[in-house]
Design a protein around this motif. Structure first.
Motif, PDB file in Angstrom:
ATOM      1  N   GLU A  95      -6.085  -1.278   6.393  1.00 35.92           N
ATOM      2  CA  GLU A  95      -6.052  -0.200   5.405  1.00 35.92           C
ATOM      3  C   GLU A  95      -7.456   0.311   5.080  1.00 35.92           C
ATOM      4  O   GLU A  95      -7.605   1.427   4.602  1.00 35.92           O
ATOM      5  CB  GLU A  95      -5.364  -0.680   4.128  1.00 35.92           C
ATOM      6  N   ALA A  99      11.085   4.135  -5.468  1.00 34.99           N
ATOM      7  CA  ALA A  99       9.989   4.073  -4.507  1.00 34.99           C
ATOM      8  C   ALA A  99      10.506   4.190  -3.076  1.00 34.99           C
ATOM      9  O   ALA A  99      11.609   3.740  -2.751  1.00 34.99           O
ATOM     10  CB  ALA A  99       9.235   2.758  -4.668  1.00 34.99           C
ATOM     11  N   LYS A 100       9.708   4.798  -2.216  1.00 32.80           N
ATOM     12  CA  LYS A 100      10.063   4.930  -0.801  1.00 32.80           C
ATOM     13  C   LYS A 100       9.936   3.581  -0.105  1.00 32.80           C
ATOM     14  O   LYS A 100       9.052   2.778  -0.404  1.00 32.80           O
ATOM     15  CB  LYS A 100       9.132   5.955  -0.122  1.00 32.80           C
ATOM     16  N   ARG A 150       6.113   3.136  -9.190  1.00 30.97           N
ATOM     17  CA  ARG A 150       5.080   2.162  -8.859  1.00 30.97           C
ATOM     18  C   ARG A 150       5.552   0.739  -9.123  1.00 30.97           C
ATOM     19  O   ARG A 150       5.091  -0.206  -8.485  1.00 30.97           O
ATOM     20  CB  ARG A 150       3.823   2.464  -9.693  1.00 30.97           C
ATOM     21  N   PHE A 168       0.857  -1.180   0.000  1.00 28.93           N
ATOM     22  CA  PHE A 168       0.000   0.000   0.000  1.00 28.93           C
ATOM     23  C   PHE A 168       0.895   1.233   0.000  1.00 28.93           C
ATOM     24  O   PHE A 168       1.619   1.488   0.964  1.00 28.93           O
ATOM     25  CB  PHE A 168      -0.921  -0.002   1.219  1.00 28.93           C
ATOM     26  N   ASN A 169       0.882   1.978  -1.084  1.00 27.94           N
ATOM     27  CA  ASN A 169       1.761   3.137  -1.211  1.00 27.94           C
ATOM     28  C   ASN A 169       1.117   4.174  -2.109  1.00 27.94           C
ATOM     29  O   ASN A 169       0.053   3.951  -2.704  1.00 27.94           O
ATOM     30  CB  ASN A 169       3.134   2.715  -1.755  1.00 27.94           C
ATOM     31  N   ASP A 170       1.778   5.323  -2.209  1.00 26.98           N
ATOM     32  CA  ASP A 170       1.263   6.414  -3.047  1.00 26.98           C
ATOM     33  C   ASP A 170       2.178   6.684  -4.234  1.00 26.98           C
ATOM     34  O   ASP A 170       2.186   7.776  -4.795  1.00 26.98           O
ATOM     35  CB  ASP A 170       1.098   7.689  -2.209  1.00 26.98           C
ATOM     36  N   GLU A 171       2.973   5.677  -4.623  1.00 30.98           N
ATOM     37  CA  GLU A 171       3.916   5.865  -5.716  1.00 30.98           C
ATOM     38  C   GLU A 171       3.183   5.976  -7.066  1.00 30.98           C
ATOM     39  O   GLU A 171       2.094   5.415  -7.249  1.00 30.98           O
ATOM     40  CB  GLU A 171       4.907   4.702  -5.780  1.00 30.98           C
ATOM     41  N   VAL A 172       3.792   6.715  -7.987  1.00 29.50           N
ATOM     42  CA  VAL A 172       3.226   6.873  -9.322  1.00 29.50           C
ATOM     43  C   VAL A 172       4.336   6.652 -10.354  1.00 29.50           C
ATOM     44  O   VAL A 172       5.523   6.652 -10.032  1.00 29.50           O
ATOM     45  CB  VAL A 172       2.600   8.275  -9.524  1.00 29.50           C
TER      46      VAL A 172
END
Length: 298
Positions: free
Chosen positions: A247, A152-153, A143, A135-139
């Motif tokens: 989540e 990615a973090k 991604r 679950f992440n906010d990468e684009v």
């Protein structure tokens, strides 16, 4: 840090630390070489054990440094070699470094197994990436950065196994540069890191992921179209993970709960947690990983 062991300087008189990467042409060595190169506070020395490795370094544009030279100059030595080789490499390298050198390993297996040589005047720092979370906010390209290769973090876990307390911050900074961008940084013990890997992440998670793939293959064997089976299972992996890990504010249906309860008896041994997370079992697993017994699984 003493003046003798302060590393090199560059424009602007900013102090740089010299980092020797042993195994720099391997998979992990290549990855951390690429990410560390983005940080001007580190001067990198690339080390390989043979001519083939040195040729791989040259092919990617990096100049190899002879091991003896690198170890004599390094403030930080990163052991970017497979677990089964850590003992031999460490026993060759550690006696040749200067007092105060920070020795970094990228996995807890060999340190937890006692494979690092005794030397009181060096620091041992163990670190490992958690990898980018599901679950992440990468684009964009980030991604698809599943390992955490600089896009990615990801979180990291680290332990100062030996050395002065101030060397934890020193090691954490190197780890953040190797595995960044960093989502969170967690301090743990070496034993706690061994509980996380191999016990939790490999023994449990990787095994269950393999079983899920086998379940998909079995559905296909029974006649379900492969594309339908893949789409269905990947979607149905996503929802249970979101529910179980909080989540989303949702719960399994009564039917799903009944299936889960029955499956516990069909799939799992009643004592599986005691067996997997027993410290003696973890040590046996690490012995296999490091090549002490049975097959090598690095």
């Amino acid at each position: 840090m003493t003046q003798e062991h302060a590393g090199q300087e560059h424009a602007g008189q900013e102090v740089r630390q010299t980092v020797a990467i042993l195994g720099a042409a391997g998979h992990m060595g290549t990855r951390i070489s690429r990410t560390l190169a983005r940080h001007p506070e580190y001067a990198l020395l690339f080390v390989e054990a043979d001519g083939a490795g040195e040729e791989r370094l040259r092919a990617r544009g990096d100049t190899p440094t002879a091991p003896a030279d690198a170890l004599a100059r390094a403030d930080v030595v990163v052991l970017a070699v497979p677990d089964r080789l850590i003992r031999a490499v460490a026993h060759e390298a550690v006696p040749r470094v200067r007092p105060g050198t920070l020795i970094v390993t990228l996995d807890p297996a060999a340190p937890y197994a006692g494979h690092l040589p005794e030397r009181a005047d060096v620091s041992y720092f163990v670190t490992h990436p958690a990898h980018p979370p599901v679950f992440n906010d990468e684009v964009g390209e980030a991604r698809r950065d599943f390992f955490g290769s600089g896009l990615a973090k990801q979180a990291i876990v680290s332990a100062l196994m030996q050395g002065p307390e101030e060397d934890y911050a020193r090691g954490e900074a190197v780890s953040g540069a190797m595995f960044g961008p960093i989502l969170r940084s967690h301090r743990v013990t070496v034993e706690q890191m061994a509980i996380l890997e191999p016990a939790m992440s490999e023994t449990v998670v990787a095994t269950l992921a393999t079983a899920m793939r086998e379940a998909m293959d079995e559905a296909i064997r029974m006649g379900v179209p492969p594309e339908a089976a893949r789409d269905f299972i990947l979607g149905h992996i996503n929802i249970p993970l979101a529910i179980v890990f909080g989540e989303i504010e949702w719960d399994f249906s009564a039917g799903a709960k009944a299936a889960i309860e029955q499956a516990r008896h069909d799939i799992f041994r009643p004592d599986w947690k005691e067996r997997v997370f027993d410290l003696a079992a973890i040590r046996r697993s690490i012995a296999r990983i490091t090549g002490e017994v049975g097959g090598v699984t690095t």
